[in-house]
Scaffold this motif. Structure first.
Motif, PDB file in Angstrom:
ATOM      1  N   ASP A  60       0.022   0.903   1.509  1.00  0.00           N
ATOM      2  CA  ASP A  60      -0.566   1.527   2.692  1.00  0.00           C
ATOM      3  C   ASP A  60      -1.001   2.962   2.403  1.00  0.00           C
ATOM      4  N   ASP A  74      -4.156   2.835   0.219  1.00  0.00           N
ATOM      5  CA  ASP A  74      -5.328   2.436   1.009  1.00  0.00           C
ATOM      6  C   ASP A  74      -5.824   3.590   1.880  1.00  0.00           C
ATOM      7  N   TYR A  75      -4.879   4.370   2.416  1.00  0.00           N
ATOM      8  CA  TYR A  75      -5.274   5.538   3.213  1.00  0.00           C
ATOM      9  C   TYR A  75      -6.099   6.508   2.370  1.00  0.00           C
ATOM     10  N   TRP A  76      -5.621   6.808   1.171  1.00  0.00           N
ATOM     11  CA  TRP A  76      -6.326   7.781   0.335  1.00  0.00           C
ATOM     12  C   TRP A  76      -7.626   7.210  -0.210  1.00  0.00           C
ATOM     13  N   ARG A  77      -7.708   5.899  -0.395  1.00  0.00           N
ATOM     14  CA  ARG A  77      -8.990   5.292  -0.771  1.00  0.00           C
ATOM     15  C   ARG A  77     -10.023   5.545   0.331  1.00  0.00           C
ATOM     16  N   GLY A  78      -9.589   5.432   1.578  1.00  0.00           N
ATOM     17  CA  GLY A  78     -10.485   5.734   2.689  1.00  0.00           C
ATOM     18  C   GLY A  78     -10.904   7.187   2.695  1.00  0.00           C
ATOM     19  N   GLN A  79      -9.967   8.082   2.387  1.00  0.00           N
ATOM     20  CA  GLN A  79     -10.290   9.508   2.347  1.00  0.00           C
ATOM     21  C   GLN A  79     -11.263   9.834   1.229  1.00  0.00           C
ATOM     22  N   LEU A 112     -13.711   8.240   0.301  1.00  0.00           N
ATOM     23  CA  LEU A 112     -15.082   7.942   0.733  1.00  0.00           C
ATOM     24  C   LEU A 112     -15.654   9.034   1.634  1.00  0.00           C
ATOM     25  N   LEU A 113     -14.759   9.884   2.171  1.00  0.00           N
ATOM     26  CA  LEU A 113     -15.181  10.861   3.175  1.00  0.00           C
ATOM     27  C   LEU A 113     -15.339  12.269   2.650  1.00  0.00           C
TER      28      LEU A 113
END
Length: 320
Positions: A305, A308-313, A315-316
């Protein structure tokens, strides 16, 4: 249904806890130091500086809470060394402001004061699981201020106000600052996967062992204590701990097992802080007996989890 005042509602733990409490149909009013972005809070909120006595009084009078969860604090150890006056003022005087205004305007309000396992300090050098009766020997200004705030809260509890003090051990999860070791590892892996960083993960001391908990398990413990009947809570102090320790190295290995690209691990002298405390873990028999709480989230799920959070970050935002 309780009417819960949650300080520090916009922090790492606060965001998770507000969702957990709302799920139980409690009325939750969060306090924040400054107005948040609209999507950050799911509960009602009040802007309040805990160091401003007049603001605290106004919020207590307006909300009239049945329960208080006090999370707001200066909680970064490095910051506590750099800004000790800020740390002591926020963590001790801020807490006193809350307790004084509760005493004046909501004396039946149940207080859950969130302290820290850091208060045990040098007692961890015994290498044993520490229970709530272990001697507290703080090793940094943050821990010392939290212990002082504990003593302050206890004075009000001894005068008859209801409440408990909790000492959570290392809790991790999505949304935690990369200043903390697990989030730092996950952020670097995510950046490497995204091609934003060379495939080298920089680490400090991996030999220390800590009592790692998922933030959702910690918030479940808080919720169970808030929901408990008063006669269930024989004690005023509760560890929130798993009862076992893990080497930081094993947490890194669990994260690397989820990585999608080859990664080289490299010791960074700037991150290498030989630990005075090789092992820090807590006993949890007291809270288990009181409300039946035990942590349930596997480490593999937790690190997945977080990654996955940092993978989303990734992208931003670009790397530092």
């Amino acid at each position: 249904m309780a009417r819960i005042l949650l300080t520090g509602a916009n922090g790492f733990v606060g965001k998770v806890l507000q969702r957990r409490l709302l799920k139980s149909n409690h009325e939750v009013v969060g306090t924040v130091a400054s107005p948040p972005a609209s999507a950050e809070l799911e509960c009602d909120y009040q802007v309040m500086n805990i160091c401003d006595r007049a603001q605290v009084e106004a919020v207590i009078q307006r909300v009239k809470p049945t329960h208080l969860v006090h999370l707001a604090a200066v909680s970064n150890v490095a910051v506590s060394f750099k800004q000790p006056l800020l740390t002591w003022h926020a963590n001790v005087i801020g807490t006193l402001n809350l307790m004084e205004e509760l005493k004046a305007h909501a004396p039946e309000c149940f207080t859950l004061f969130v302290s820290s396992s850091e208060v045990y300090g040098e007692s961890f050098k015994s290498g044993q699981l520490l229970d709530e009766n272990a001697t507290c020997v703080p090793m940094n200004p943050y821990a010392a201020s939290k212990l002082a705030a504990e003593h302050a809260v206890m004075q009000y509890l001894r005068q008859g106000m209801p409440g408990v003090v909790v000492r959570p051990f290392n809790h991790i999860g999505p949304g935690q600052s990369a200043d903390f070791v697990t989030a730092s590892f996950a952020r670097q892996i995510a950046w490497i996967e995204a091609g934003l960083q060379p495939p080298v993960l920089k680490v400090g001391n991996l030999d220390a062992s800590r009592d790692f908990l998922n933030v959702h398990d910690v918030c479940e413990a808080y919720a169970m204590l808030l929901d408990a009947n008063r006669d269930q809570l024989e004690h005023r102090m509760y560890n929130i701990a798993s009862g076992k320790s893990r080497q930081i190295r094993s947490v890194l290995q669990a994260l690397l097992a989820e990585a999608t690209v080859p990664i080289i691990v490299q010791t960074d002298p700037d991150r290498l802080r030989p630990s005075d405390i090789p092992l820090a873990a807590g006993a949890n028999a007291r809270i288990k007996e009181a409300v039946g709480w035990v942590p349930t989230t596997p480490l593999a799920q937790t690190v997945r989890d977080i990654l996955d959070y940092w993978r989303g970050q990734a992208l931003l935002e670009p790397p530092d």
